[in-house]
Scaffold this active site. Structure first.
Site, PDB file in Angstrom:
ATOM      1  N   TYR A 267       0.962  -0.871   0.068  1.00  0.00           N
ATOM      2  CA  TYR A 267       0.008  -0.061   0.187  1.00  0.00           C
ATOM      3  C   TYR A 267       0.840   1.296  -0.144  1.00  0.00           C
ATOM      4  CZ  TYR A 267      -3.741  -3.118   0.755  1.00  0.00           C
ATOM      5  OH  TYR A 267      -4.718  -4.237   0.307  1.00  0.00           O
ATOM      6  N   CYS A 268       0.226   2.230  -0.288  1.00  0.00           N
ATOM      7  CA  CYS A 268       0.981   3.671  -0.468  1.00  0.00           C
ATOM      8  C   CYS A 268       1.642   3.805   1.032  1.00  0.00           C
ATOM      9  CB  CYS A 268      -0.231   4.985  -0.281  1.00  0.00           C
ATOM     10  SG  CYS A 268       0.488   6.487   0.001  1.00  0.00           S
ATOM     11  N   PRO A 269       3.000   4.170   0.947  1.00  0.00           N
ATOM     12  CA  PRO A 269       3.520   4.999  -0.214  1.00  0.00           C
ATOM     13  C   PRO A 269       4.555   3.984  -0.735  1.00  0.00           C
ATOM     14  CG  PRO A 269       4.803   5.448   1.929  1.00  0.00           C
ATOM     15  CD  PRO A 269       3.660   4.677   2.207  1.00  0.00           C
TER      16      PRO A 269
END
Lengths: 86, 139
Positions: free
Chosen positions: A22-24
């Site tokens: 997932y981000c980042p």
């Protein structure tokens, strides 16, 4: 279009599997990959984070790298990015 | 760290819920050639004490749920706070400032801080940085 086959039209230097990240992390990993590449070389990224589409678009707009393709199939996003600049 | 865009963040809290957004923005920024200047002040300074990032808890009564939250973070393959800091340092896009007044108020000595701290500064020094920044946040 023809889903994953889209990316086969490009000479991919490196493929990054960011599925499940997932981000980042997907863009951090891409940044690292781009750092080790020469201008014009191409990286392919596989990701499952639904936020990654907007993130990759924003990343490329802001850093000047080129998002050649983005596609989605069965919940997996594929991005083809060309390195621009040193 | 010259031509990059700049982000200035006042880090006012040393709890897990606030530190994660700070370091996620800093690492995403690093990937996008945005330098993150983080000013740790008041309770934010707790995060810069040795073990502060590792041991950050959820705030108040939510504290008891810290372990569960950390479990979820791990399950989502999101790096730990120290790992995110390492990533930013590796990209060379992060500057960590400790607030000098807070150090006095909270009786924190320089040797108690993690080595990743770049400078101990006051509000004026940080304001100068923030005024030149493209993004300014208080977290």
């Amino acid at each position: 279009m023809d889903g994953f086959n889209v990316s086969e039209r490009y000479k991919v230097k490196e493929t990054l599997d960011c599925k499940g990240l997932y981000c980042p992390m997907p863009i951090v990993k891409m940044k690292k990959a781009l750092k080790g590449m020469a201008e014009g070389e191409i990286v392919k990224i596989l990701a499952t984070d639904p936020g990654s589409k907007r993130d990759f678009e924003a990343f490329c707009r802001k850093t000047g790298n080129k998002l050649l393709e983005s596609s989605q199939e069965d919940g997996v996003f594929t991005y083809i990015v060309e390195k621009v600049g040193p | 760290m010259t031509e990059n865009k700049k982000m200035a963040i006042i880090v006012h809290s040393g709890t897990l819920d606030k530190l994660y957004p700070v370091f996620m923005l800093a690492s995403a920024g690093g990937a996008m050639d945005v330098d993150a200047h983080l000013f740790f002040t008041f309770w934010g300074l707790d995060a810069l004490k040795k073990g502060g990032l590792e041991n950050a808890k959820l705030p108040g009564v939510m504290r008891v749920g810290t372990g569960m939250m950390k479990g979820r973070i791990k399950d989502a393959n999101v790096p730990t706070l120290p790992a995110l800091l390492d990533l930013c340092k590796e990209m060379g896009t992060i500057k960590i400032y400790a607030c000098s007044t807070t150090m006095e108020l909270m009786k924190v000595k320089e040797e108690e801080l993690i080595p990743e701290v770049d400078e101990i500064v006051g509000a004026a020094a940080f304001l100068e940085i923030a005024m030149d920044a493209d993004v300014q946040l208080f977290i």
